[in-house]
Design a protein around this motif. Structure first.
Motif, PDB file in Angstrom:
ATOM      1  N   TRP A 103      24.803  39.866  44.460  1.00  0.00           N
ATOM      2  CA  TRP A 103      25.616  39.028  45.336  1.00  0.00           C
ATOM      3  C   TRP A 103      24.904  38.737  46.656  1.00  0.00           C
ATOM      4  O   TRP A 103      24.943  37.630  47.172  1.00  0.00           O
ATOM      5  N   LEU A 125      35.267  38.670  47.809  1.00  0.00           N
ATOM      6  CA  LEU A 125      33.829  38.567  48.041  1.00  0.00           C
ATOM      7  C   LEU A 125      33.543  37.548  49.138  1.00  0.00           C
ATOM      8  O   LEU A 125      34.245  36.543  49.261  1.00  0.00           O
ATOM      9  N   GLN A 149      38.183  42.492  40.972  1.00  0.00           N
ATOM     10  CA  GLN A 149      38.310  41.975  42.336  1.00  0.00           C
ATOM     11  C   GLN A 149      39.612  41.216  42.590  1.00  0.00           C
ATOM     12  O   GLN A 149      39.849  40.777  43.707  1.00  0.00           O
TER      13      GLN A 149
END
Length: 170
Positions: A103, A125, A149
């Motif tokens: 990421w 995120l 998530q």
């Protein structure tokens, strides 16, 4: 007289062969020119002008013969692409495959066709700005991120401007 016809026919065959080879070469150049290209430290986003490398998460690019437009996020690229004046049939759209990349610094080796990707929206995120869309080549990897998530999986066709204009934390 026959010699003149033979010379003319030979010249015509040479010219036609050269034209045929030139046309083949153009197709090869066109295919090669629309492949994904690497991002560089100094690249700026086509939409917002920010330095792309300053942000985590997947990036996007629109590649046409002779030109590349780079974006600091998949959402920026798709938001630009969804504007009617930006649709070009000769363009290819690419995004990072986050199932094979990190990421913080996505690997340009894993740029995939954006139209075939799975996107996860609604996670916590961090990306550049606006809605964060994590892109994946593999549906199972996308579903795994969404379950971990708290997000949902979308396909390319399901993404529209209204979705991209939502608040980043859904």
């Amino acid at each position: 007289m026959n010699t003149l016809y033979l010379a003319g026919a030979r010249a015509l065959v040479v010219v036609m062969t050269c034209l045929g080879l030139a046309a083949c070469n153009d197709r090869a150049e066109q295919k090669q020119a629309v492949a994904p290209v690497a991002f560089h430290q100094s690249d700026e986003c086509h939409v917002c002008g920010m330095v792309i490398a300053d942000f985590p998460g997947p990036k996007g690019e629109v590649v046409e013969k002779g030109t590349v437009k780079k974006f600091c996020s998949t959402a920026e690229m798709l938001g630009w692409w969804l504007q009617p004046e930006n649709h070009r049939t000769s363009a290819n759209l690419y995004v990072h495959d986050m199932g094979k990349s990190t990421w913080e610094k996505p690997d340009d080796q894993y740029l995939i066709d954006a139209a075939q990707a799975y996107y996860v929206i609604g996670t916590q995120l961090k990306g550049s700005m606006g809605v964060v869309l994590a892109s994946f080549s593999d549906e199972a990897a996308a579903r795994k991120l969404a379950s971990e998530q708290g997000g949902r999986v979308l396909r390319f066709e399901e993404i529209d401007l209204a979705l991209l204009q939502q608040a980043p934390a859904m």
